[in-house]
Design an enzyme around this catalytic site. Structure first.
Site, PDB file in Angstrom:
ATOM      1  N   ASP A  59       6.176 100.422  29.764  1.00 17.22           N
ATOM      2  CA  ASP A  59       6.763 101.077  30.944  1.00 17.22           C
ATOM      3  C   ASP A  59       7.924 100.241  31.499  1.00 17.22           C
ATOM      4  OD1 ASP A  59       5.298  99.026  32.066  1.00 17.22           O
ATOM      5  OD2 ASP A  59       4.166 100.299  33.453  1.00 17.22           O
ATOM      6  N   SER A  60       8.193  99.103  30.882  1.00 17.40           N
ATOM      7  CA  SER A  60       9.407  98.332  31.200  1.00 17.40           C
ATOM      8  C   SER A  60      10.653  99.165  30.887  1.00 17.40           C
ATOM      9  CB  SER A  60       9.430  97.014  30.420  1.00 17.40           C
ATOM     10  OG  SER A  60       9.146  97.231  29.057  1.00 17.40           O
ATOM     11  N   GLU A  97      -0.272  88.069  30.863  1.00 10.21           N
ATOM     12  CA  GLU A  97       1.110  87.899  31.340  1.00 10.21           C
ATOM     13  C   GLU A  97       1.227  86.807  32.396  1.00 10.21           C
ATOM     14  OE1 GLU A  97       3.261  91.490  32.197  1.00 10.21           O
ATOM     15  OE2 GLU A  97       4.960  90.407  33.023  1.00 10.21           O
ATOM     16  N   GLU A 112      -3.148  98.398  32.710  1.00  9.16           N
ATOM     17  CA  GLU A 112      -3.184  97.123  33.436  1.00  9.16           C
ATOM     18  C   GLU A 112      -4.443  97.003  34.278  1.00  9.16           C
ATOM     19  OE1 GLU A 112       0.378  96.455  35.720  1.00  9.16           O
ATOM     20  OE2 GLU A 112       1.675  96.937  34.024  1.00  9.16           O
ATOM     21  N   LYS A 143      -2.240 101.232  26.393  1.00 10.77           N
ATOM     22  CA  LYS A 143      -2.438  99.982  27.139  1.00 10.77           C
ATOM     23  C   LYS A 143      -2.507 100.340  28.609  1.00 10.77           C
ATOM     24  CE  LYS A 143       0.977  96.861  28.093  1.00 10.77           C
ATOM     25  NZ  LYS A 143       0.962  96.812  29.562  1.00 10.77           N
ATOM     26  N   ASP A 155       2.124 102.664  26.634  1.00 11.62           N
ATOM     27  CA  ASP A 155       1.790 102.047  27.923  1.00 11.62           C
ATOM     28  C   ASP A 155       1.548 103.142  28.973  1.00 11.62           C
ATOM     29  OD1 ASP A 155       1.390  99.805  29.433  1.00 11.62           O
ATOM     30  OD2 ASP A 155       3.510  99.267  29.629  1.00 11.62           O
TER      31      ASP A 155
HETATM   32  O1  KIV Z   1       5.921  97.341  29.777  1.00 13.66           O
HETATM   33  C1  KIV Z   1       5.990  96.268  29.162  1.00 13.66           C
HETATM   34  O2  KIV Z   1       7.022  95.907  28.596  1.00 13.66           O
HETATM   35  C2  KIV Z   1       4.815  95.412  29.139  1.00 13.66           C
HETATM   36  C3  KIV Z   1       4.966  94.055  28.562  1.00 13.66           C
HETATM   37  C4  KIV Z   1       5.513  93.172  29.607  1.00 13.66           C
HETATM   38  C5  KIV Z   1       3.700  93.534  28.006  1.00 13.66           C
HETATM   39  O3  KIV Z   1       3.795  95.786  29.623  1.00 13.66           O
END
Ligand code: KIV
Length: 259
Positions: A43-44, A177, A113, A111, A82
């Site tokens: 999600d970055s 992280e 969090e 994934k 994500d």
């Molecule tokens: O969204 C992302 O890029 C991440 C990484 C920082 C692991 O979750």
């Protein structure tokens, strides 16, 4: 070329380091597929491609577009989707969204969090055959500032307990992280699943970075990022050169013209 499976990733614990990077589009996905065990459609993307301030603004439909684009051009790596902010607020919502995302993008796993707080959700997803990767330490979806974690005893205990709970709940790997080195080492030595570090030292079972950061395309670089290039400068040089040549009528030259 053999497709990397969750089983392959699990067997890498304590052995050959696991290589991971994020990808959001075809061009990088194709390259990463040759070198990375895991590709995370992170999600970055909110910051890297859309200039958002935080990942909280990212919507699942946006993630699905990028997930589909990446997965389409990956033959070998495991592709992880994500789950964006507020898409896993309880186990039923999480299952509905994860199932839809995996069906539409054909990604291999998701994934999300969080530690103990999301354990029931992870247990439920795993029971429903959704492979889950955990994410502990600094949680960008729930944190307003970029701060190192695990400096005091209280935080250390909590993060270690989070890791153990995630592993017990059935995740196949855990992203750690921005935590202090000796905590990342302790977690890696404690849990039976691979740990993937981002700012969490060489003692993790694998490493991940945001692709734009390691290529030098970002505006902000935390200490844990190594810039393997300065693509921003390289792209600028190319664009400057092109612009100059157009103005001087040097481009297009005879090579670029149909006669
Ligand atoms: O969204 C992302 O890029 C991440 C990484 C920082 C692991 O979750």
């Amino acid at each position: 070329m053999q497709k990397i499976t969750i089983k392959n990733i699990l067997t890498r614990k304590g052995k050959k380091p696991i290589t991971c990077l994020t990808a959001y589009s075809k061009a990088t996905a194709e390259i990463l597929d040759r070198y990375c065990d895991i590709i995370l459609v992170g999600d970055s993307v909110g910051m890297t491609m859309y200039g958002m301030k935080t990942t909280k603004e990212v919507k699942i439909d946006t993630m699905m577009l990028h997930g589909k684009a990446v997965k389409k051009f990956v033959k070998r790596s495991l592709v992880v989707f994500d789950m964006p902010y507020k898409t896993y607020t309880n186990k039923f919502i999480a299952y509905k969204n994860a199932k839809k995302a995996l069906k539409k993008t054909r990604c291999d796993a998701i994934k999300l969090e969080g530690g103990k707080k999301v354990i029931n959700i992870i247990r439920y997803l795993v029971k429903k055959n959704i492979p889950v990767m955990g994410h502990i330490g600094l949680l960008p979806q729930y944190s307003n500032n970029f701060k190192l974690k695990g400096k005091n005893l209280f935080q250390r205990k909590k993060i270690l307990e989070d890791a153990i709970s995630l592993s017990d709940a059935g995740v196949f790997a855990i992203v750690i992280e921005c935590v202090v080195e000796n905590l990342a080492k302790e977690i890696t030595n404690t849990v039976p699943v691979p740990t993937i570090g981002i700012g969490a030292s060489k003692y993790c079972d694998g490493q991940i970075l945001v692709i734009d950061d390691m290529l030098g395309l970002s505006d902000y670089y935390p200490r844990f990022v190594k810039k393997y290039s300065n693509l921003k400068k390289i792209v600028e040089k190319c664009v400057k050169n092109y612009s100059r040549e157009v103005k001087l009528r040097r481009f297009p030259s005879y090579k670029n013209v149909y006669r």
